[in-house]
Write an enzyme that holds these catalytic residues in place. Structure first.
Site, PDB file in Angstrom:
ATOM      1  N   LYS A  94       0.856  -1.192   0.000  1.00  0.00           N
ATOM      2  CA  LYS A  94       0.000   0.000   0.000  1.00  0.00           C
ATOM      3  C   LYS A  94       0.896   1.247   0.000  1.00  0.00           C
ATOM      4  CE  LYS A  94      -3.929   1.959   2.627  1.00  0.00           C
ATOM      5  NZ  LYS A  94      -4.787   1.806   3.826  1.00  0.00           N
ATOM      6  N   SER A 169      -9.758   1.755   2.903  1.00  0.00           N
ATOM      7  CA  SER A 169      -8.887   2.519   2.054  1.00  0.00           C
ATOM      8  C   SER A 169      -7.814   1.703   1.341  1.00  0.00           C
ATOM      9  CB  SER A 169      -8.200   3.615   2.885  1.00  0.00           C
ATOM     10  OG  SER A 169      -7.339   3.023   3.849  1.00  0.00           O
ATOM     11  N   SER A 193      -9.976  -0.604   7.190  1.00  0.00           N
ATOM     12  CA  SER A 193      -9.434  -0.490   5.832  1.00  0.00           C
ATOM     13  C   SER A 193      -8.695  -1.694   5.269  1.00  0.00           C
ATOM     14  CB  SER A 193      -8.514   0.710   5.734  1.00  0.00           C
ATOM     15  OG  SER A 193      -9.288   1.867   5.530  1.00  0.00           O
TER      16      SER A 193
END
Ligand code: GLN
Length: 517
Positions: A94, A169, A193
């Site tokens: 990420k 997210s 997330s």
């Protein structure tokens, strides 16, 4: 080649170690898959490496003074080890994790072009175990969101249905794994997330106990909640990655690690284990299809010898309200550092300093980030501090106590992961409240700091769609007491085997090339 990318991380690592497959061929297969991203899942991939770019191993050609050199932040990242439990396995990261010399944006335009001088501990631990950095994945700006539509670089598409969101997210990480663009990925979970996008994409997502993995090098959103964790195709891979990444880190004073480490789970039954279903679930707003999968999964647990009990989480319903005071409050402080001076982009500059700060932050922060900063500074302002922030902290304590009481009676608490299946792009962007409610089931565990795993449990049609509308994945969440990850992974492994989600989906799975356009 297709067969190489069908392997789980644990299978591939074992075959590479045994010399049955070549690490180069395996890495090339994934590099090609990542480069063919049509989901906007990646913001940077190893394939982009070239003149002046760091190489895809993450060792970073632009390392200040060569490998192993000490910087104010510690040692430069080592080149991936030749041996180790992840030798030869590329992993998607990420874009919230700093990677030395590799662009790191946290999904924000304000960090466009930023190349950090050091690498996050979680990533360093992966490369020290032999893993390679495959790419940096798209995400909601500063991890604020539940649909990945808040990215400064465009939304990510759900690989099951490209008209729908992957969740957020960590949406890029979830879509990359589910879409066959990475064998595994790292995400972060502040209020859901990792678990929510894993659920919407039909994969496994694990949020460990707060403090299990170092936050050093993880760009801060809400520091008392942020936790790193894996997104994988199965529970075994989640255990493998957690085992590598967990540990105390002198650079993060809140890290403690998991005593005894983590072993690969092997359990196949649930005999003697007690699973608590919150009484409040009965009234919760939940799509009928999601409720049906949840109930079928509860029945499966009983078939495996697990016992189901009702527990009470009377304060969990206030979780979202408390979270949306605490997380923005912490974010408003953490985001003060993006001022056009210390990191990333600058706008204006002709006027005075304050004008430059304002111009930079107005231009390069997105709408959701601005909303959170306003909420957070308001909640922390004198006169409102006790009424909002202080009150939210009390709710947080109550929620922790609720879990404490529940774990006096049961081993695990189970809920759906998300109230619905993946929703359409744009469907909830105009209504922040309905977006925030996506995390209704995941936020309480974050506030309590306890571990929780989302595993795919079945398929359901979106609410309101006809009976023969294409079905989408539904996640099942299991939460455990702090640092009980091993027990949690064992239970999830047994349940995963009985549910057989991946086998049931078969070649329709997007990681096998299936997509509904
Ligand atoms: N969706 C929640 C939010 O927008 C949680 C995000 C997260 O866990 N990073 O804050």
């Amino acid at each position: 080649m297709a067969e190489l990318t069908d392997l789980t991380v644990a299978e591939a690592a074992a075959k590479i170690a045994a010399g049955e497959i070549s690490a180069d061929e395996y890495g090339d297969a994934w590099r090609a898959a990542a480069a063919a991203d049509e989901l906007n899942a990646y913001l940077w991939t190893a394939e982009h490496g070239g003149e002046g770019e760091p190489d895809w191993t993450g060792a970073g050609e632009s390392a200040p003074e060569g490998e192993g050199e000490s910087t104010p932040y510690g040692a430069n990242p080592p080149a991936p080890a030749d041996s180790g439990p992840l030798a030869g396995v590329p992993i998607a990261i990420k874009d919230i994790f700093t990677t030395q010399g590799i662009p790191t944006t946290a999904g924000s335009r304000i960090l466009e072009g930023y190349r950090p001088p050091y690498t996050a501990t979680a990533v360093n631990k992966l490369t020290a175990a032999g893993a390679l950095v495959l790419g940096k994945t798209n995400m909601d700006e500063f991890a604020m969101g539940s649909s990945n539509e808040n990215s400064g670089y465009g939304p990510v598409l759900n690989p099951w249905d490209r008209g729908r969101v992957p969740g957020g997210s960590s949406g890029g990480s979830a879509a990359a794994v589910a879409g066959g663009l990475a064998p595994a990925a790292l995400g972060t979970d502040t209020g859901g997330s990792i678990r929510q996008p894993a659920s919407l994409c039909g994969i496994v997502g694990l949020k460990p106990t707060y403090g299990a993995i170092s936050r050093f090098g993880m760009i801060a959103f809400a520091s008392s909640l942020d936790q790193c964790g894996p997104l994988t195709r199965d529970v075994t891979d989640a255990a493998l990655l957690l085992g590598v990444m967990q540990g105390k880190d002198p650079r993060d004073s809140t890290s403690v690690g998991i005593e005894g480490g983590i072993e690969l789970p092997s359990r196949e039954d649930l005999a003697g284990l007690r699973f608590g279903v919150p009484r409040e679930l009965g009234e919760a707003a939940l799509d009928p299809g999601v409720r049906a999968v949840f109930e079928a999964t509860v029945a499966r647990i009983e078939e495996l010898g697990g016992e189901i009990a009702e527990i009470a989480l009377p304060n969990a319903e206030h979780g979202i309200s408390a979270y949306y005071v605490i997380a923005p409050a912490e974010a408003s402080s953490n985001l003060a550092r993006y001022d056009g001076v210390r990191y990333g982009k600058r706008a204006g500059g002709d006027g005075d300093l304050i004008e430059m700060y304002e111009a930079t932050r107005s231009e390069y922060f997105g709408a959701e980030v601005k909303r959170r900063i306003m909420l957070g500074t308001y909640a922390l302002s004198s006169g409102y501090y006790d009424a909002y922030y202080g009150q939210a902290q009390k709710v947080r304590t109550r929620i922790s106590q609720d879990f404490g009481a529940a774990f006096g009676e049961v081993d695990f608490v189970i809920t759906p992961t998300s109230p619905s299946v993946a929703f359409g792009l744009g469907e909830k962007t105009a209504d922040p409240m309905s977006m925030y409610l996506n995390d209704f089931f995941t936020v309480p565990m974050s506030l309590a700091g306890i571990p929780a795993i989302a595993i795919p449990a079945g398929l359901a049609a979106p609410e309101g769609a006809g009976a023969d509308a294409p079905k989408l994945p539904v996640g099942f969440q299991i939460a455990a007491p702090a640092f009980a990850e091993q027990k949690l992974l064992e239970a999830a492994h047994a349940l995963e085997g009985a549910l057989g989600f991946a086998a049931a989906v078969g070649d329709d799975a997007p990681w096998k090339g299936g997509s509904r356009g």
